[in-house]
Every structure is written in C-alpha cells, then in structure tokens.
Design an enzyme around this catalytic site. Structure first.
Site, short mmCIF file in Angstrom:
data_model
loop_
_atom_site.label_atom_id
_atom_site.label_comp_id
_atom_site.label_asym_id
_atom_site.label_seq_id
_atom_site.Cartn_x
_atom_site.Cartn_y
_atom_site.Cartn_z
N GLU A 1 0.88 -1.18 0.00
CA GLU A 1 0.00 0.00 0.00
C GLU A 1 0.90 1.21 0.00
O GLU A 1 1.11 1.87 1.01
CB GLU A 1 -0.95 0.02 1.21
N HIS B 1 -9.13 0.73 -0.80
CA HIS B 1 -8.42 1.69 0.05
C HIS B 1 -9.41 2.75 0.55
O HIS B 1 -10.38 3.05 -0.13
CB HIS B 1 -7.33 2.36 -0.82
N ASP C 1 2.31 2.13 3.67
CA ASP C 1 1.60 3.38 3.35
C ASP C 1 2.54 4.55 3.07
O ASP C 1 2.26 5.68 3.41
CB ASP C 1 0.60 3.75 4.45
N HIS D 1 2.14 4.72 -2.23
CA HIS D 1 1.46 5.62 -3.17
C HIS D 1 2.39 6.57 -3.90
O HIS D 1 3.49 6.87 -3.45
CB HIS D 1 0.41 6.43 -2.42
C1 GRE Z 1 -3.42 7.01 2.86
O1 GRE Z 1 -3.16 6.61 1.74
O2 GRE Z 1 -3.53 6.22 3.80
C2 GRE Z 1 -3.61 8.47 3.10
C3 GRE Z 1 -4.04 9.29 2.06
C4 GRE Z 1 -4.21 10.66 2.31
C5 GRE Z 1 -3.97 11.18 3.57
C6 GRE Z 1 -3.55 10.36 4.60
C7 GRE Z 1 -3.36 9.01 4.39
O3 GRE Z 1 -4.27 8.78 0.83
O4 GRE Z 1 -2.97 8.20 5.38
ZN ZN Z 2 -2.76 4.36 1.74
#
Ligand code: GRE
Ligand code: ZN
Length: 335
Positions: free
Chosen positions: A7, A171, A298, A9
């Site tokens: 996970e 998600h 994350d 990004h």
């Molecule tokens: C996440 O991908 O968990 C996330 C976001 C945006 C803000 C905080 C966050 O996509 O943890």
């Molecule tokens: Zn995330």
C-alpha cells in the site's frame, strides 16, 4: 528476509495539474481548502509522493524494503465524473506509473487506477493495464462520490479482476459529507480534530471496513468465487467483529452461500498500512491466518524507518514472517 509492501502511493504532477479543473468551486470547496491547509503537515511533500526513483529507493534501502507495489494516492483521477476525462486521465496516470516502474522492475510493481464512473471502460482499462502495462491489480480509493462498489453498476470491474485473476485493493477515501458531519463533526472542537476525525483519524477507516462488508453482503463472492480484495489498516476494524456478524448478520443473510467470516477469510487479504503494532499482528494471525496477511507501509503518508524491522523482529514464526513479508503477495500478484 525479503519484504514486499503493497500500500504505497505516488502522484503525478501532470495529473494533479489537470485535476484542478474538477475541484468544486463553491463554499464547501473553500472549507475543504481550509482543512487541507490545516492538515498540510500530515501530508507528504510533493518530492516524496511524486518520486518513483532514487528518493523512494533510498527509503526502501534504509528501511529494509525490497519491493513496493505502488498505486495512485489521494487526488487520483478515479474520482472524475466526466467519463471521457476520467478514461483519459486514468490511462495517462497508468502509463506514467508503468513507465516509472519499468525503470526499476525488480524494486517496483503497480496497481492501476480506474475510471469507475464508466465501469465497462474501467474493466477495459484494467485489462489493458494488466496485459499491456504489467500492472498487478487495481486500487480503488474510497467510494465513487458516495456510491459503494457493491452497486451492481460496478460489477464489470470485479468480473474482469476475477477473470484476470488480479486483486482489488479497497483503500479508504474521503467519506460522504452527510456521514462526516453526523458522526465526526463538533463545532466546539479544534478544526484539526474536525479535519482528521472523519478521515485518517477514524472515519474513512470505518467507511472502508463497511465497504468490504457491503461487498460480502452483496453476494459478489458467490458470483465470483476467485475474486480477491485487499483491505488495509489490519482490515479496517472488520476482523474484530467476525463472530458477531456471523451470529447476527449471517443469520438473516440467507441469500449468501457461506458465513460472512468464511468469505472474509477466503476472499480478503489484510495489510498493516504502516500500523506497526505487535498486538494487531498477533490478532490478525489468530483471526484470519498468516496466509491472508500481506505487508504494507503506506509510503509516503507514513515513512517509518522501522518498516522492515517490525516484521523481522516480531515474535511470530519465521514461516509466518516469510508468508507475510513476501510469499503471500508473490502468489497473489503472480510476482
Ligand atoms: C493514505 O493513503 O492512507 C492516506 C491518504 C491521504 C492522507 C492520509 C493518508 O491517501 O494516510
Ligand atoms: Zn494508503
């Protein structure tokens, strides 16, 4: 031990620029901007989220991560309501990410973003992304404008995922405003609390857990028995309540072939999303089994140096560490 996290990004500066035209220009948008400004220090820098190269690799090397499976973070073109623009920008985002992954194919893999407003096109984009661009599945961020993906209109997306044998990561994302106001708002609280409580502090996790349950209750796993979903943050509260749901909900869900917990344990994989708690890890193993846990950090919403060490040092068997660290994900994503 090899560790793969799933996970993680990125976002594209080109797409972010083009997304500006879809932001609402009303009073709510102004309020949104206020909240965004307040929570700015919670958000990653552009340098971190836009990089799929040296900067990310440095973090991975320092924190013991061999491979990241990368997906579009918040602000993904998935949310665009105009079908033509959604299709165009999702394709562009996918091509950009595919190109970045190709430069380090042993360190990066990807989940595609999809133009869900037009599910038949989203299914086609998923197929193209998997077959032509090398993606390993899709990540859906939150609902589509308050519509959960158990709505039959979205079925073609899941049917395609099952057919291609790739998972879909459900998600969290921004929750419906009425829900956010009802549960999470209080004018007497500091603004920051009003910004974080409905989002990463609780609200969107609850929403995402409910999303997985809605998929189960829709009966989609009876229609698509090999469909696999992935749920972050140790399953977004759901693993705690499987027994209760079997007893109460399962008793009236006579349209389902199996118990709710059976679908959960068979069709859903859970990941930590950077919540490195040994209690959660032990509970997850006891509740869903080490075969259905996959690792995640994350990045770059969280950038924890202990990402690799937490799993390596956990007091669980070496066999379970290997499953969670890489074996399960290698099997699920066909890496
Ligand atoms: C996440 O991908 O968990 C996330 C976001 C945006 C803000 C905080 C966050 O996509 O943890
Ligand atoms: Zn995330």
């Amino acid at each position: 031990m090899k560790i793969i996290t799933i996970e993680e990004h990125f976002s594209s500066p080109k797409i972010s620029e083009k997304m500006k035209q879809f932001q609402p220009k009303n009073a709510d948008a102004e309020k949104d901007k206020d909240v965004k400004a307040l929570i700015k220090h919670y958000l990653p820098t552009n340098e971190d989220i836009e990089d799929v190269g040296a900067r990310r690799l440095k973090f991975m090397d320092e924190s013991g991560i061999d491979m990241q499976v990368i997906s579009y973070g918040s602000g993904s073109p998935q949310g665009i309501a105009d079908p033509k623009m959604a299709i165009e920008l999702c394709a562009e985002a996918n091509e950009e990410l595919a190109c970045l992954i190709k430069q380090n194919p042993t360190r990066f893999a990807g989940f595609t973003t999809l133009p869900v407003v037009y599910p038949v096109a989203a299914a086609a984009e998923l197929e193209r992304a998997v077959k032509d661009l090398g993606f390993k599945g899709a990540l859906l961020a939150g609902t589509f404008q308050g519509k959960f993906f158990d709505d039959p209109m979205f079925f073609p997306i899941f049917e395609k995922a099952a057919h291609l044998n790739v998972p879909i990561y459900l998600h969290p994302g921004i929750i419906d405003k009425k829900v956010a106001d009802y549960y999470f708002k209080n004018e007497n609280w500091p603004n920051l609390v009003n910004g974080i409580f409905p989002t990463s502090g609780f609200g969107w996790h609850m929403d995402s857990g409910i999303h997985v349950l809605r998929m189960i209750l829709s009966g989609i796993f009876d229609k698509l028995p090999n469909l696999k979903l992935i749920s972050g943050h140790w399953g977004e509260f759901v693993p705690f309540f499987l027994e209760r749901m079997d007893e109460e909900l399962g008793a009236v869900a006579s349209h389902l072939k199996c118990k709710i917990s059976q679908y959960y344990k068979e069709n859903v994989y859970i990941t930590p999303s950077g919540i490195f708690s040994e209690t959660q890890l032990q509970f997850a193993i006891a509740q869903v089994g080490a075969d259905h846990i996959i690792y995640s950090g994350d990045y770059p919403y969280l950038m924890k140096k202990e990402t690799g060490d937490f799993l390596k040092n956990a007091s669980i068997s070496e066999e379970d560490k290997a499953k969670i660290g890489h074996l399960n994900v290698e099997k699920l994503l066909n890496l």
